[in-house]
Design a protein around this motif. Structure first.
Motif, PDB file in Angstrom:
ATOM      1  N   THR B  15       0.839  -1.209   0.000  1.00 43.71           N
ATOM      2  CA  THR B  15       0.000   0.000   0.000  1.00 43.71           C
ATOM      3  C   THR B  15       0.874   1.259   0.000  1.00 43.71           C
ATOM      4  OG1 THR B  15      -1.644  -1.208   1.269  1.00 43.71           O
ATOM      5  CG2 THR B  15      -1.887   1.169   1.223  1.00 43.71           C
ATOM      6  N   LEU B  16       1.874   1.283   0.879  1.00 45.05           N
ATOM      7  CA  LEU B  16       2.738   2.468   0.965  1.00 45.05           C
ATOM      8  C   LEU B  16       3.500   2.679  -0.351  1.00 45.05           C
ATOM      9  CD1 LEU B  16       4.162   2.097   4.578  1.00 45.05           C
ATOM     10  CD2 LEU B  16       2.624   3.883   3.750  1.00 45.05           C
ATOM     11  N   TYR B  17       4.020   1.598  -0.912  1.00 44.90           N
ATOM     12  CA  TYR B  17       4.817   1.702  -2.140  1.00 44.90           C
ATOM     13  C   TYR B  17       3.967   2.229  -3.306  1.00 44.90           C
ATOM     14  CZ  TYR B  17       7.188   0.180  -6.376  1.00 44.90           C
ATOM     15  OH  TYR B  17       7.743   0.151  -7.632  1.00 44.90           O
ATOM     16  N   ILE B  18       2.814   1.624  -3.499  1.00 44.41           N
ATOM     17  CA  ILE B  18       1.975   1.994  -4.649  1.00 44.41           C
ATOM     18  C   ILE B  18       1.477   3.430  -4.536  1.00 44.41           C
ATOM     19  CG2 ILE B  18      -0.254   1.537  -5.752  1.00 44.41           C
ATOM     20  CD1 ILE B  18       0.282  -1.429  -5.274  1.00 44.41           C
ATOM     21  N   TRP B  19       1.008   3.795  -3.344  1.00 40.09           N
ATOM     22  CA  TRP B  19       0.460   5.142  -3.197  1.00 40.09           C
ATOM     23  C   TRP B  19       1.535   6.212  -3.139  1.00 40.09           C
ATOM     24  CZ3 TRP B  19      -4.190   6.122  -4.713  1.00 40.09           C
ATOM     25  CH2 TRP B  19      -5.114   5.079  -4.711  1.00 40.09           C
ATOM     26  N   PHE B  20       2.721   5.841  -2.689  1.00 40.50           N
ATOM     27  CA  PHE B  20       3.837   6.796  -2.750  1.00 40.50           C
ATOM     28  C   PHE B  20       4.116   7.128  -4.220  1.00 40.50           C
ATOM     29  CE2 PHE B  20       8.402   7.596  -3.312  1.00 40.50           C
ATOM     30  CZ  PHE B  20       8.536   8.712  -2.499  1.00 40.50           C
ATOM     31  N   ASN B  21       4.099   6.096  -5.054  1.00 39.83           N
ATOM     32  CA  ASN B  21       4.310   6.328  -6.493  1.00 39.83           C
ATOM     33  C   ASN B  21       3.220   7.218  -7.076  1.00 39.83           C
ATOM     34  OD1 ASN B  21       6.620   4.885  -6.673  1.00 39.83           O
ATOM     35  ND2 ASN B  21       5.684   3.041  -7.514  1.00 39.83           N
ATOM     36  N   TYR B  22       1.981   6.963  -6.697  1.00 39.54           N
ATOM     37  CA  TYR B  22       0.852   7.748  -7.219  1.00 39.54           C
ATOM     38  C   TYR B  22       1.005   9.221  -6.847  1.00 39.54           C
ATOM     39  CZ  TYR B  22      -3.887   9.653  -7.521  1.00 39.54           C
ATOM     40  OH  TYR B  22      -4.967  10.452  -7.798  1.00 39.54           O
ATOM     41  N   PHE B  23       1.275   9.484  -5.561  1.00 38.91           N
ATOM     42  CA  PHE B  23       1.363  10.889  -5.142  1.00 38.91           C
ATOM     43  C   PHE B  23       2.646  11.550  -5.652  1.00 38.91           C
ATOM     44  CE2 PHE B  23      -1.846   9.380  -2.108  1.00 38.91           C
ATOM     45  CZ  PHE B  23      -2.845  10.282  -2.444  1.00 38.91           C
ATOM     46  N   SER B  24       3.695  10.773  -5.862  1.00 38.84           N
ATOM     47  CA  SER B  24       4.901  11.330  -6.480  1.00 38.84           C
ATOM     48  C   SER B  24       4.573  11.796  -7.894  1.00 38.84           C
ATOM     49  CB  SER B  24       6.005  10.281  -6.572  1.00 38.84           C
ATOM     50  OG  SER B  24       6.356   9.866  -5.328  1.00 38.84           O
ATOM     51  N   GLU B  25       3.853  10.948  -8.614  1.00 37.68           N
ATOM     52  CA  GLU B  25       3.459  11.267  -9.993  1.00 37.68           C
ATOM     53  C   GLU B  25       2.621  12.551 -10.009  1.00 37.68           C
ATOM     54  OE1 GLU B  25       3.524   9.221 -12.993  1.00 37.68           O
ATOM     55  OE2 GLU B  25       2.230  10.565 -14.138  1.00 37.68           O
ATOM     56  N   LEU B  26       1.668  12.636  -9.076  1.00 42.14           N
ATOM     57  CA  LEU B  26       0.803  13.819  -9.004  1.00 42.14           C
ATOM     58  C   LEU B  26       1.627  15.067  -8.667  1.00 42.14           C
ATOM     59  CD1 LEU B  26      -1.980  12.581  -9.377  1.00 42.14           C
ATOM     60  CD2 LEU B  26      -2.639  13.477  -7.167  1.00 42.14           C
ATOM     61  N   TYR B  27       2.553  14.898  -7.721  1.00 43.85           N
ATOM     62  CA  TYR B  27       3.360  16.033  -7.275  1.00 43.85           C
ATOM     63  C   TYR B  27       4.242  16.557  -8.404  1.00 43.85           C
ATOM     64  CZ  TYR B  27       6.884  18.721  -4.761  1.00 43.85           C
ATOM     65  OH  TYR B  27       7.732  19.722  -4.357  1.00 43.85           O
ATOM     66  N   TRP B  28       4.955  15.637  -9.067  1.00 44.01           N
ATOM     67  CA  TRP B  28       5.871  16.083 -10.129  1.00 44.01           C
ATOM     68  C   TRP B  28       5.103  16.653 -11.321  1.00 44.01           C
ATOM     69  CZ3 TRP B  28      10.244  17.336  -8.491  1.00 44.01           C
ATOM     70  CH2 TRP B  28      10.895  16.603  -7.498  1.00 44.01           C
ATOM     71  N   SER B  29       3.940  16.062 -11.606  1.00 44.55           N
ATOM     72  CA  SER B  29       3.130  16.592 -12.716  1.00 44.55           C
ATOM     73  C   SER B  29       2.661  18.004 -12.394  1.00 44.55           C
ATOM     74  CB  SER B  29       1.908  15.702 -12.968  1.00 44.55           C
ATOM     75  OG  SER B  29       2.306  14.413 -13.268  1.00 44.55           O
ATOM     76  N   SER B  30       2.254  18.220 -11.132  1.00 44.33           N
ATOM     77  CA  SER B  30       1.776  19.559 -10.779  1.00 44.33           C
ATOM     78  C   SER B  30       2.940  20.561 -10.764  1.00 44.33           C
ATOM     79  CB  SER B  30       1.059  19.542  -9.425  1.00 44.33           C
ATOM     80  OG  SER B  30       1.974  19.257  -8.411  1.00 44.33           O
ATOM     81  N   GLN B  31       4.138  20.082 -10.408  1.00 46.56           N
ATOM     82  CA  GLN B  31       5.311  20.962 -10.439  1.00 46.56           C
ATOM     83  C   GLN B  31       5.635  21.394 -11.865  1.00 46.56           C
ATOM     84  OE1 GLN B  31       7.533  22.017  -7.669  1.00 46.56           O
ATOM     85  NE2 GLN B  31       5.550  21.574  -6.768  1.00 46.56           N
ATOM     86  N   GLN B  32       5.416  20.456 -12.798  1.00 49.44           N
ATOM     87  CA  GLN B  32       5.709  20.764 -14.213  1.00 49.44           C
ATOM     88  C   GLN B  32       4.497  21.346 -14.934  1.00 49.44           C
ATOM     89  OE1 GLN B  32       6.880  16.869 -15.453  1.00 49.44           O
ATOM     90  NE2 GLN B  32       8.834  16.942 -14.372  1.00 49.44           N
ATOM     91  N   GLN B  33       3.463  21.668 -14.172  1.00 51.20           N
ATOM     92  CA  GLN B  33       2.227  22.234 -14.740  1.00 51.20           C
ATOM     93  C   GLN B  33       1.603  21.307 -15.790  1.00 51.20           C
ATOM     94  OE1 GLN B  33       1.110  25.522 -13.769  1.00 51.20           O
ATOM     95  NE2 GLN B  33       2.702  25.324 -12.230  1.00 51.20           N
ATOM     96  N   SER B  34       1.826  20.021 -15.654  1.00 54.44           N
ATOM     97  CA  SER B  34       1.294  19.107 -16.677  1.00 54.44           C
ATOM     98  C   SER B  34       0.238  18.165 -16.116  1.00 54.44           C
ATOM     99  CB  SER B  34       2.443  18.297 -17.286  1.00 54.44           C
ATOM    100  OG  SER B  34       3.053  17.512 -16.285  1.00 54.44           O
ATOM    101  N   LEU B  35      -0.252  18.504 -14.908  1.00 61.40           N
ATOM    102  CA  LEU B  35      -1.263  17.638 -14.297  1.00 61.40           C
ATOM    103  C   LEU B  35      -2.619  17.897 -14.940  1.00 61.40           C
ATOM    104  CD1 LEU B  35      -1.918  15.535 -12.168  1.00 61.40           C
ATOM    105  CD2 LEU B  35      -2.235  17.348 -10.523  1.00 61.40           C
TER     106      LEU B  35
END
Lengths: 68, 152
Positions: B15-35
């Motif tokens: 659970t921790l591994y999968i959701w860490f990946n999900y929120f990392s993806e969301l975070y980096w996408s929002s940082q790059q304005q591509s979310l």
């Protein structure tokens, strides 16, 4: 100090031909880890399991478990 | 360590591994304005697929390692610990429901989140619910592990 349920299961097992925790677990239909937890006073069993354990050792419940 | 406890530890790690990946993806996408909603849906689909795959794999591996206890049924202690875990998880889910409703009624309260993610409001609500459900799941597993270790 708060009272808690303690037991003599460990001693009773050894007095009954050094019965293993697994054998007792099989008799009362719980896992071996549950017997370990009961012996260490980390888990208070249900009345049903307490009666099954006492019945196996052919003792009344209060000879196996005590509240002190 | 019992079969059940081992299984809970692995589920917690997955659970921790999968959701860490999900929120990392969301975070980096929002940082790059591509979310975008499409990107979020894709990340969510990835989470679902990975969860199913890893849970199947986890049960297979644990059953192979400890095949004697593979068909082990929960006893009363397992049930009690599961109940304590579910109870704590339920509190978190209830709080999440209130937060999601508050977000709908008073959007000003979560304006920072809206600006950071730059997603339509329904996707913000989805993420609030996902975060709540995730924290509830982690709370459930952690509570169970705690009581298996400490006793109950």
């Amino acid at each position: 100090m708060a009272k808690k349920i303690t037991n003599n299961i460990r001693r009773l097992r050894f007095e009954h031909n050094e019965m293993t925790q697994q054998m007792l677990a099989d008799v009362v239909q719980v896992s071996r880890q549950t017997i370990v937890a009961i012996e260490k006073d980390k888990y208070s069993p249900s009345l049903e399991v307490a009666f099954k354990i006492a019945a196996h050792f052919q003792l009344p419940v209060d000879a196996v478990f005590s509240y002190q | 360590m019992s079969y059940k406890e081992r299984s809970i530890w692995v589920s917690l790690a997955i659970t921790l591994y999968i959701w860490f990946n999900y929120f990392s993806e969301l975070y980096w996408s929002s940082q790059q304005q591509s979310l975008s909603p499409e990107r979020m849906q894709s990340a969510l689909l990835t989470v679902v697929i990975w969860t199913i795959a890893l849970e199947i794999l986890h049960h297979l591996v644990i059953a192979m390692i400890d095949h004697k206890n593979a068909n082990y049924d929960q006893d009363e202690r397992d049930q009690k610990i599961a109940l304590l875990g579910c109870k704590n998880g339920y509190y978190i889910l209830s709080a999440t429901t209130i937060i999601a409703v508050l977000h709908l009624l008073f959007p000003i309260m979560s304006q920072g989140l809206v600006l950071a993610l730059n997603l339509p409001t329904e996707y913000i609500i989805i993420n609030i619910i996902i975060v709540g459900a995730l924290i509830a799941e982690i709370t459930k597993f952690s509570t169970q592990v705690f009581y298996y270790r400490r006793g109950c």
